[in-house]
Design an enzyme around this catalytic site. Structure first.
Site, PDB file in Angstrom:
ATOM      1  N   LYS A  32     -43.793 -58.459 -29.133  1.00 35.13           N
ATOM      2  CA  LYS A  32     -42.537 -58.462 -29.865  1.00 35.13           C
ATOM      3  C   LYS A  32     -42.672 -57.679 -31.165  1.00 35.13           C
ATOM      4  O   LYS A  32     -41.840 -56.800 -31.474  1.00 35.13           O
ATOM      5  CB  LYS A  32     -42.130 -59.917 -30.156  1.00 35.13           C
ATOM      6  CG  LYS A  32     -40.830 -60.026 -30.933  1.00 35.13           C
ATOM      7  CD  LYS A  32     -40.469 -61.472 -31.237  1.00 35.13           C
ATOM      8  CE  LYS A  32     -40.168 -62.205 -29.941  1.00 35.13           C
ATOM      9  NZ  LYS A  32     -39.359 -63.429 -30.161  1.00 35.13           N
ATOM     10  N   ARG A  74     -41.207 -66.274 -35.713  1.00 31.69           N
ATOM     11  CA  ARG A  74     -41.356 -66.357 -34.256  1.00 31.69           C
ATOM     12  C   ARG A  74     -42.757 -65.939 -33.858  1.00 31.69           C
ATOM     13  O   ARG A  74     -43.336 -65.017 -34.433  1.00 31.69           O
ATOM     14  CB  ARG A  74     -40.400 -65.390 -33.560  1.00 31.69           C
ATOM     15  CG  ARG A  74     -38.946 -65.725 -33.693  1.00 31.69           C
ATOM     16  CD  ARG A  74     -38.148 -64.575 -33.080  1.00 31.69           C
ATOM     17  NE  ARG A  74     -36.813 -64.519 -33.637  1.00 31.69           N
ATOM     18  CZ  ARG A  74     -35.723 -64.968 -32.999  1.00 31.69           C
ATOM     19  NH1 ARG A  74     -35.832 -65.489 -31.809  1.00 31.69           N
ATOM     20  NH2 ARG A  74     -34.551 -64.906 -33.575  1.00 31.69           N
ATOM     21  N   GLY A 118     -40.623 -68.557 -24.210  1.00 28.86           N
ATOM     22  CA  GLY A 118     -40.319 -69.951 -24.517  1.00 28.86           C
ATOM     23  C   GLY A 118     -41.536 -70.843 -24.652  1.00 28.86           C
ATOM     24  O   GLY A 118     -41.424 -72.050 -24.792  1.00 28.86           O
ATOM     25  N   MET A 142     -44.019 -70.766 -26.915  1.00 31.23           N
ATOM     26  CA  MET A 142     -44.474 -71.167 -28.243  1.00 31.23           C
ATOM     27  C   MET A 142     -43.285 -71.404 -29.172  1.00 31.23           C
ATOM     28  O   MET A 142     -42.135 -71.282 -28.769  1.00 31.23           O
ATOM     29  CB  MET A 142     -45.431 -70.116 -28.784  1.00 31.23           C
ATOM     30  CG  MET A 142     -46.757 -70.157 -28.015  1.00 31.23           C
ATOM     31  SD  MET A 142     -47.906 -68.982 -28.654  1.00 31.23           S
ATOM     32  CE  MET A 142     -46.988 -67.479 -28.413  1.00 31.23           C
ATOM     33  N   ARG A 169     -38.464 -55.064 -24.855  1.00 32.39           N
ATOM     34  CA  ARG A 169     -39.722 -55.032 -24.123  1.00 32.39           C
ATOM     35  C   ARG A 169     -39.444 -54.406 -22.765  1.00 32.39           C
ATOM     36  O   ARG A 169     -38.280 -54.287 -22.365  1.00 32.39           O
ATOM     37  CB  ARG A 169     -40.313 -56.433 -23.974  1.00 32.39           C
ATOM     38  CG  ARG A 169     -39.402 -57.367 -23.241  1.00 32.39           C
ATOM     39  CD  ARG A 169     -39.894 -58.795 -23.263  1.00 32.39           C
ATOM     40  NE  ARG A 169     -38.877 -59.639 -22.635  1.00 32.39           N
ATOM     41  CZ  ARG A 169     -38.823 -60.956 -22.742  1.00 32.39           C
ATOM     42  NH1 ARG A 169     -39.713 -61.596 -23.470  1.00 32.39           N
ATOM     43  NH2 ARG A 169     -37.878 -61.629 -22.140  1.00 32.39           N
ATOM     44  N   HIS A 189     -34.015 -69.394 -17.990  1.00 31.43           N
ATOM     45  CA  HIS A 189     -35.448 -69.622 -17.840  1.00 31.43           C
ATOM     46  C   HIS A 189     -35.862 -69.636 -16.372  1.00 31.43           C
ATOM     47  O   HIS A 189     -36.793 -68.959 -15.952  1.00 31.43           O
ATOM     48  CB  HIS A 189     -35.821 -70.943 -18.517  1.00 31.43           C
ATOM     49  CG  HIS A 189     -37.279 -71.272 -18.403  1.00 31.43           C
ATOM     50  ND1 HIS A 189     -37.776 -72.083 -17.406  1.00 31.43           N
ATOM     51  CD2 HIS A 189     -38.342 -70.876 -19.135  1.00 31.43           C
ATOM     52  CE1 HIS A 189     -39.083 -72.189 -17.539  1.00 31.43           C
ATOM     53  NE2 HIS A 189     -39.461 -71.456 -18.587  1.00 31.43           N
ATOM     54  N   SER A 237     -68.630 -55.523   8.275  1.00 29.98           N
ATOM     55  CA  SER A 237     -67.390 -56.045   7.738  1.00 29.98           C
ATOM     56  C   SER A 237     -67.759 -57.239   6.873  1.00 29.98           C
ATOM     57  O   SER A 237     -68.355 -58.192   7.363  1.00 29.98           O
ATOM     58  CB  SER A 237     -66.463 -56.451   8.878  1.00 29.98           C
ATOM     59  OG  SER A 237     -65.252 -56.920   8.346  1.00 29.98           O
ATOM     60  N   CYS A 242     -62.983 -58.246   5.475  1.00 28.94           N
ATOM     61  CA  CYS A 242     -61.962 -58.903   6.275  1.00 28.94           C
ATOM     62  C   CYS A 242     -61.743 -60.342   5.834  1.00 28.94           C
ATOM     63  O   CYS A 242     -61.209 -61.137   6.562  1.00 28.94           O
ATOM     64  CB  CYS A 242     -62.332 -58.853   7.758  1.00 28.94           C
ATOM     65  SG  CYS A 242     -63.844 -59.735   8.133  1.00 28.94           S
ATOM     66  N   TYR A 244     -62.577 -49.525   4.331  1.00 33.56           N
ATOM     67  CA  TYR A 244     -61.250 -50.140   4.472  1.00 33.56           C
ATOM     68  C   TYR A 244     -61.277 -51.584   4.012  1.00 33.56           C
ATOM     69  O   TYR A 244     -62.343 -52.197   3.880  1.00 33.56           O
ATOM     70  CB  TYR A 244     -60.763 -50.061   5.929  1.00 33.56           C
ATOM     71  CG  TYR A 244     -61.565 -50.903   6.898  1.00 33.56           C
ATOM     72  CD1 TYR A 244     -61.290 -52.269   7.073  1.00 33.56           C
ATOM     73  CD2 TYR A 244     -62.620 -50.354   7.612  1.00 33.56           C
ATOM     74  CE1 TYR A 244     -62.043 -53.046   7.927  1.00 33.56           C
ATOM     75  CE2 TYR A 244     -63.379 -51.124   8.467  1.00 33.56           C
ATOM     76  CZ  TYR A 244     -63.089 -52.471   8.626  1.00 33.56           C
ATOM     77  OH  TYR A 244     -63.840 -53.251   9.462  1.00 33.56           O
TER      78      TYR A 244
END
Lengths: 884, 884
Positions: free
Chosen positions: B24, B93, B102, B104, B337, B453, B767, B834, B854
């Site tokens: 913020k 704040r 919300g 804090m 933000r 919220h 694997s 896997c 992979y």
């Protein structure tokens, strides 16, 4: 083009060629080189055997080499194979790099046929001997080489004796035996695809193949498995001119040791038999005479033998075991090797030889097999106990054993696998009994001397053996034996004392042994050499004292869970299941009890470090089992138990069910328990420090090491270290005392091993818990795999050795990695192991190589670990100097 | 001496200082720099918070810096703190680096006291507003800073209304509110050790401390745990000049997004409330108006806002979320933000912005949170199903969910832990409900808009949410709600559709979603970037097809044990327990069944590799449980069942007992089973090859990979590879076909990982079975620790994340080691994973870094893995270029 050399005349080899020519062949070569009277012969290399195993055929050019050597043999001896005037006869014997007594096949008198038997008569003037030799050869060839049931030949002899109206073999005449030769040939012809071969070269070819094949027979494989001998070594074959110990009263055969193999005393020792062949001595079938009486019967040969034994001992610088034959007064040496011996003898011989200047202290230390010490430290009969001696036999292998009588090897194995202790009781043992001997606590035989199969093998295994107990009368059919009026049934318990030869009715209490002076000497030398410390695993003052007596330099592992059992169990169960208040009371009770426990241990080990492991097993191990409770609930329902009782039982069941785990080994135990139930660890730490304060107040010197088990994460350890330090400081402040203490951890999970650098931040020491580390590294639950899987893995060579006995290389790699990483963080970190591997020589060697600070093992294994760790140093020196 | 700088005026910072000034604060600085109308203020750094957490005190010099900045603030605004003419009022704040909405504490109207309230009256000419502000300040200060029970203030208001005979707060007069101020001050004095502080500096000091302390309150900690935010970051504190959206009809407050956060559409989006303060909008208490209607009420401010939003989006090159206030017609930007968004919106925004030229394709790929894709791929209502829509609310977070109704967060958590699916149903949610929202399948509220919220948090979690469903009438006391005439009790099942807003009675069948075009675009870009292959775990043709549709390039794990269940179980039990003959028949039956199974999979995956794992679990898993049988036996005894039946049951019990294991995870399973019962593996291999032949005969292209599980030793694999090859060749010969096949192994035991060089000799591929590898590396049995231990470990920070969800660093180390060693032996070895980790973005990143071939994950996670592996490449590039 040079062909590989497969065949070596005895003049061409020496003792260093053991792996190529086998132990027997290499030593025959060596003796030949020393100028001792060895019958001429040659050895076929193990290379040939390996080739044969792989290809089921000889290598190219091999047969030519054999024929060349046979020609030379004929030259040297002036005899000819198959000759009708002066025939050459040979023996064909196996001989691997490591002695495997009686495990493989032997053929004697090879070269006899319808022609050469006449030559033998000419040379000996003894047609009965000649035909007897011939029929023996056919019998042995038929049985060993052609795999014909031996009973067929035995039956033929019995029939012949009936026909001739005689009782003993010796009453058969030359003519009878000549008839028997024809009958035996017919047996061969009727029971195989071939006729009995008359050509000596063909006989030899069959025999060599039979020896090669015998390398892979079941008993040879079993033997190698037990003694961890590689199947890849293969066997050599020795072809040697026959000499006969059975050519009448001027001939004899025997075995001789340069020192007493049982006690180590410096005295020639052995047995001989007049007019006999070598197998008769070893088989223990006839009563032998002690070697020292031989001087009277064979003065010249005796004197030659004594000279030969001296030469051998000085040359080999060790106690030698020999086989010899006297043929018509002339001594022939047929075999020598480094003699097997009991642990007591090994110690005495090593210490004596060092005194005699024959070997160095380092060599003396290397001469003792660490595993052998175990037999010295085996229990013996409690001298205080009343014993009921039924009979006495030969004290063939020392130590005492108690167990149920069994009469055959298969039964012994079967019961042994169930964890029962058995005494294998036999007329005599044969190589086929090996698996039963391995399974038995001890061996009792009625026949055979101290060099009989049973005695030699039992000594090698470090198992008690009473041999040649003539009073023992086994009735296999009735499953019982009688012995001086006692009747003992199969399954009855007896005790044997291999040190004295006593056979005792019932179970005799056994007591721990006390070390001999020689053991102390050798271990004293070992202590100066070794770099590894040796501690013991002990959970009570008695074990701690025993460990100290055996030379332990501390306790590496005191398990606290054993202190939660017995009459303490109800308190422990309250601590687990009780209301908050009951739990608190139980913890106070346990605090007092544990404090007492620790006082005892710290007192016994005053001045030496004591590593105490906080509670490790899952709590449900202290509770009744889920299955039992489920059954009880059902029973109570049917029995219409009171509602209150039923509810209580059901509640207990439901509590137990919440705590039951799918894989308890990997569940809520070790430090996880300490984190979930910190009150228990706090209590234990408090008890440890209270005890240390009490002991210090008595003027003693407690050395406290607190060990946190089953750590996977540095954060677990840092958290519990905080709790531990707080409790310690609390107690010390309250008692106004100052006691140093260390806090360390077990490394027994792979995660801990590979993050040892992080864990070392919070650990004053690592102790490798190699049991759990092996379990998690392999993903093996010892309980589950050891029975069902490991045996099969060992059989199939999927595993070389049981990783719960000897550290697995991959586990060693993890330990090594952890040590390196741990030292990077904390160069002075103390590093030990406390799994069962601490008492295994190979594992001790690995621990030395890794550079651990100490190993910790059971008290009885402490001497073994002291010795093995010294040997690891010496081996390293040898290896270093070779590689330098 | 320079003092560290703890306080930054908004002119002194910028958006890059997020970690120092919080999100913020840094964005307020950035907006100030962009020239947007931001009320003056300053940020206190997170350094200060960290110092405060560690020392429970401010660092030296901090308070001076605050006073200096307050002085500058007075200069800039021309107002003075506590002034009776034109007082400066500020908000305090919290603002951490990562948004924690919300979580804090916040204090507004700070600076009001008995003096300055008069100044506020002077400035506004509105004494009611001034006293209302003052009482609100005391109330907030009392509750938030001094931790006084808020109900005390609420009760005082109720009492006052009674006394004054009015019903609404707004009916209280300025005089009433002035009285209330005195009453509130008395509440403070009576319930704390202090008097309500009149000194604004003292008010500020208390408030800053309160914000710092709120960093460590329970709900903030929970939030951070869920979102894996470090506790060490600390929070910044923003002190900013107050502006008032509640100064009458010319004032307003609201939130605005530069694009639609639910759909991603390029349209300004948000809500506002006239004459209100910011908290009113977010809390969802009053009905908001859509932002696009604001032009009518506030034409000038609306135009300014649209310009500001344009500026912000172009500057940040992303969708922005803002908070603003209009004070008497003048727009003030209070926060911006990067806006949270649904997965669908994230995809659309990324694709649109790339089209608009605002960002590159690579940036677009980086803009999508892989975890978010999950919500896109969440099931939705089956369109074929008949549904009973009870009501419609706002489509606040997309996806559909089915579950039992619960009315509070604790119950939701409790039932969730038991594995029950629940819908958390509330008037509105607050930060205190977070744990319940985490546990629920979906969230349903009666109040609040799409920026309430519940909506914001649910979208962040990717959970379905229907918000603002006005028809919903909850009666907490009766544990039920009524909705358009329906009455639903707690525990009844409902279904919600967060994509449409529907609330449905009962359980609606859910179906798998189909990917959107934007998803295809982004994944197409990702596919060009990524190096890791992506396969799926699938055991049947349906899953295989679904996986292929989602872009899987093969099957990395087809488990065969699922094929042993259901109606096949009796056959499997025969195979385990039957006579030799029955076993043989069962194996033939299973051969046919399994061949069919494999035909289906190979067909579905024609042309792509299919890795089939041979049977892994212990056989006793297919048998009745020991406990049940024990109980049955007891019951049969009491019920006097026939002797035959009883004997049969007892026999079964005894068979099961021999097979039961202490730690089944570490017992007779995987390749061990294959070695002990080779007939089962032979049958499976035969079925695989028969199926491959059948499929090839249909003109398709089966790519066979046979995987042997739980290998610890190279010798296990070499043995089983032999058996496997033999069966394969047998089938191919019999069918006269040629099919390539690979044989590989799972690396899922530490021993395999550290001896991968040896194992690679016999493996065409590895694997990594990361579930078992994690279990054995940690010594954790997932079943046993996940409930009892892991939660505690995560709570206490002993673990940073659940190692069964995100690969543990030590496990990564072992995998890395194994890959290096495996490649040394076989440079072209295929390497995959896997375990369930294959679908976890952090773990995918680790797999990319190790250089695996992979990852394989559940079909629904395939898109996620494709995206995450592309991001891993891009992150690497960023990291490389930074370090270069």
């Amino acid at each position: 083009m040079d062909q590989p050399k497969y065949v070596y005349a005895f003049e061409e080899g020496n003792a260093d060629m053991k792996f190529l020519l086998g132990g027997k062949g290499a030593n025959l070569c060596e003796m030949t080189g020393l100028g001792l009277p060895v019958p001429h012969g040659f050895s076929i290399s193990t290379d040939t055997s390996r080739y044969f195993s792989a290809n089921n055929d000889y290598p190219e050019g091999f047969q030519n080499q054999v024929e060349e050597n046979l020609n030379k043999l004929e030259e040297k001896t002036g005899k000819k194979l198959g000759d009708d005037d002066d025939p050459l006869l040979v023996s064909v014997r196996s001989g691997a790099a490591f002695s495997m007594p009686g495990m493989m096949d032997t053929v004697l008198n090879l070269g006899l046929n319808d022609t050469s038997v006449r030559g033998l008569i000419k040379q000996t003037g003894n047609d009965r001997f000649a035909y007897d030799s011939y029929r023996r050869f056919i019998q042995m060839f038929g049985k060993v080489v052609l795999k014909i049931d031996g009973q067929l030949f035995e039956d033929a002899i019995i029939d012949m004796k009936k026909v001739k109206g005689v009782k003993q073999d010796v009453d058969l005449t030359a003519g009878d035996l000549k008839e028997l030769v024809e009958i035996f040939k017919a047996i061969v012809n009727n029971n195989t695809d071939i006729e009995f071969p008359q050509d000596p070269l063909e006989q030899l070819d069959y025999s060599i193949k039979a020896v090669f094949e015998s390398w892979n027979n079941k008993r040879a494989k079993n033997y190698r498995k037990h003694y961890k001998i590689s199947d890849d070594l293969g066997t050599a074959v020795n072809v040697q001119t026959m000499v006969f110990g059975n050519k009448g009263e001027t001939s004899a055969t025997g075995v001789a040791f340069t020192r007493d193999a049982a006690t180590g005393e410096k005295v020639t020792y052995g047995d001989y038999l007049t007019n006999a062949q070598g197998e008769d001595v070893v088989a223990g079938i006839r009563q032998t005479k002690p070697i020292l009486e031989m001087g009277e019967d064979f003065p010249e040969a005796f004197s030659d033998l004594m000279t030969a034994l001296d030469t051998l001992e000085n040359h080999y610088r060790d106690m030698c075991d020999t086989e010899f034959t006297i043929e018509q007064g002339q001594l022939y040496m047929l075999q020598t090797r480094i003699g097997k011996r009991t642990a007591a003898a090994a110690l005495r011989i090593a210490v004596d030889m060092e005194k005699e200047g024959l070997i160095t202290k380092e060599e003396a230390v290397m001469r003792i097999e660490p595993d052998q010490l175990d037999q010295l430290l085996h229990p013996r009969f409690d001298p205080e106990s009343q014993i009921d001696v039924m009979a006495k036999g030969l004290n063939a292998s020392p130590g005492a054993a108690v167990g149920k009588v069994v009469f055959d090897a298969d039964a012994a194995e079967e019961m042994g696998e169930k964890g029962e202790r058995v005494i294998l009781t036999r007329w005599e043992t044969t190589p086929d009994d090996l698996h039963g001997m391995i399974a038995a606590q001890g061996i009792l035989t009625s026949h055979g001397g101290k060099t009989s199969h049973a005695a030699v093998v039992a000594r090698g295994m470090g198992k008690p053996c009473v041999a040649g107990c003539a009073a023992l009368n086994i009735d296999v059919k009735s499953h019982e034996f009688s012995i001086n009026g006692f009747v003992i049934k199969e399954g009855d318990i007896i005790s044997i004392n291999g040190t004295t030869g006593e056979v005792v009715k019932g179970s005799v209490p056994l007591v721990a042994p006390t070390p001999t002076p020689e053991l102390k000497t050798i271990l004293g030398w070992a202590d100066k050499i070794r770099k590894l410390g040796v501690r013991a695993n002990a959970d009570n003052p008695e074990d701690a004292s025993k460990a100290r007596e055996f030379g332990a330099e501390g306790i590496g592992l005191a398990r606290t869970e054993h202190m939660f059992l017995g009459d303490r169990l109800p308190i422990v169960q309250k601590m687990i299941l009780g209301s908050e208040e009951e739990q608190a009371i139980a913890l106070v009770d346990l605090l007092n009890i544990q404090t007492n426990d620790f006082v005892g241990i710290f007192s016994a080990m005053s001045g030496l470090p004591v590593t105490i492991r906080l509670l490790d097993p899952p709590l449900h191990e202290f509770l009744p089992s889920e299955e039992e409770l489920m059954v009880e609930v059902v029973r109570m329902e049917y029995e219409e138990a009171s509602e209150g009782d039923l509810k209580e039982k059901k509640d207990l069941l439901s509590r137990v069910q919440t705590m039951t785990e799918a894989n308890p080994m990997l569940g809520l135990r070790g430090c996880r328990l300490g984190i979930v139930r910190p009150d228990i660890y706090e209590m234990q730490v408090r008890a440890i420090m209270e005890a240390a304060c009490d002991v210090k107040a008595q003027g003693k010197d407690p050395r406290v090491e607190i060990m946190i088990p089953l750590v996977a994460l540095d954060t677990e350890l840092s958290y519990l270290r905080g709790i531990t330090e707080k409790e310690c400081e609390d107690v010390l402040e309250k008692r106004a005392m100052k006691i140093e203490y260390k806090i360390g951890t077990m490394i027994e999970l792979p995660r801990a091993a590979v993050t040892a650098d992080e864990i070392a931040k919070y650990a004053d020491f690592f102790s490798f818990g190699t049991n759990d580390l092996t379990q998690t590294t392999f993903g093996f639950s010892r309980d589950d795999v050891e029975g069902k899987i490991l045996a099969r893995y060992l059989d199939r060579k999927i595993l070389k050795s049981n990783p719960f006995e000897t550290l697995d290389p991959a586990v060693v790699k993890l330990i090594d990695m952890a040590c390196t990483m741990g030292r990077e963080t904390r160069p002075d970190i103390k590093l030990g192991i406390c799994g069962e591997h601490g008492g295994d020589p190979d594992s001790v060697r690995a621990c030395h190589q890794i550079g651990l600070t100490y190993v910790s093992c059971s008290p009885y294994r402490v001497p073994l670990a002291r010795l093995a760790s010294a040997q690891a140093v010496l081996e390293e020196k040898v290896n270093t100097s070779i590689s330098a």
